[in-house]
Design an enzyme around this catalytic site. Sequence first.
Site, PDB file in Angstrom:
ATOM      1  N   HIS A  16       0.618  -1.326  -0.038  1.00  0.00           N
ATOM      2  CA  HIS A  16      -0.073  -0.193   0.050  1.00  0.00           C
ATOM      3  C   HIS A  16       1.057   1.038   0.048  1.00  0.00           C
ATOM      4  CE1 HIS A  16      -0.339   0.831   4.547  1.00  0.00           C
ATOM      5  NE2 HIS A  16       0.967   0.670   4.211  1.00  0.00           N
ATOM      6  N   CYS A  35       5.547   5.636   4.935  1.00  0.00           N
ATOM      7  CA  CYS A  35       4.174   4.725   4.462  1.00  0.00           C
ATOM      8  C   CYS A  35       3.436   5.645   3.316  1.00  0.00           C
ATOM      9  CB  CYS A  35       3.252   4.868   5.627  1.00  0.00           C
ATOM     10  SG  CYS A  35       3.496   3.163   6.364  1.00  0.00           S
ATOM     11  N   HIS A  41       5.012   0.000  -0.639  1.00  0.00           N
ATOM     12  CA  HIS A  41       5.555  -0.803   0.418  1.00  0.00           C
ATOM     13  C   HIS A  41       4.677  -2.011   0.968  1.00  0.00           C
ATOM     14  CE1 HIS A  41       3.778   2.071   2.854  1.00  0.00           C
ATOM     15  NE2 HIS A  41       3.985   1.070   4.176  1.00  0.00           N
ATOM     16  N   HIS A  43       3.242  -4.962   3.753  1.00  0.00           N
ATOM     17  CA  HIS A  43       3.055  -5.245   5.220  1.00  0.00           C
ATOM     18  C   HIS A  43       2.739  -6.898   5.259  1.00  0.00           C
ATOM     19  CE1 HIS A  43       3.484  -1.414   7.081  1.00  0.00           C
ATOM     20  NE2 HIS A  43       3.002  -1.134   6.149  1.00  0.00           N
ATOM     21  N   ASP A  81      -4.881 -10.542  -0.664  1.00  0.00           N
ATOM     22  CA  ASP A  81      -3.223 -11.125  -0.406  1.00  0.00           C
ATOM     23  C   ASP A  81      -2.619 -11.179  -1.755  1.00  0.00           C
ATOM     24  OD1 ASP A  81      -1.253 -12.670   0.767  1.00  0.00           O
ATOM     25  OD2 ASP A  81      -1.881 -14.578  -0.037  1.00  0.00           O
ATOM     26  N   HIS A  82      -1.311 -10.596  -1.539  1.00  0.00           N
ATOM     27  CA  HIS A  82      -0.466 -10.367  -2.613  1.00  0.00           C
ATOM     28  C   HIS A  82      -1.275  -9.243  -3.553  1.00  0.00           C
ATOM     29  CE1 HIS A  82       1.560 -13.699  -1.234  1.00  0.00           C
ATOM     30  NE2 HIS A  82       2.777 -13.425  -1.837  1.00  0.00           N
ATOM     31  N   GLU A 126      -0.803  -4.695  11.604  1.00  0.00           N
ATOM     32  CA  GLU A 126       0.115  -4.330  10.365  1.00  0.00           C
ATOM     33  C   GLU A 126       1.504  -4.495  10.622  1.00  0.00           C
ATOM     34  OE1 GLU A 126      -0.831  -0.708   7.690  1.00  0.00           O
ATOM     35  OE2 GLU A 126       0.436   0.056   9.356  1.00  0.00           O
TER      36      GLU A 126
HETATM   37 NI    NI Z   1       2.496   1.074   5.441  1.00  0.00          NI
END
Ligand code: NI
Length: 137
Positions: A16, A35, A41, A43, A81-82, A126
């Site tokens: 995200h 972020c 990037h 998580h 996911d992914h 997160e």
């Molecule tokens: Ni983040």
Amino acid sequence: MPRVTVHRKAHFNAAHRLFNPKWTDDKNFEVFGKCSNPNYHGHNYELIVSLTGEVDAETGYVYDLGILKDLIKTEIEDAFDHKNLNLEVEEFEKLNPSVENIAVVTYDKLRKVIEKEYDLTITLYETPRNFVTYSGS
Ligand code: NI
């Protein structure tokens, strides 16, 4: 009958970027720090879905956790996911994919498929130390 809370853990990886399109890049960096990296990037999100309800006299269950596992897979893991949440998940097209908002979207998706007689709470990590809970209000 006693009311008991059952929990199911799940996991997804997603990318995200946190940003507010109304702000300059500098302001976004000031508020969101790393972020807000324009290149996104990732998580490792840890999800806990909690259902509270009465223990069924015949099964001894509150809710069949095999069914809950399948619902989490089809509604959440398959969707997130992914994925790049900003670019690939329609709910975040105009909604900042903060852990708070991901928890709310997760709740809304599961609330539609879990009967009203169960109270639903979402816990979403997160990072190992940063997590939120949401119960629908
Ligand atoms: Ni983040």
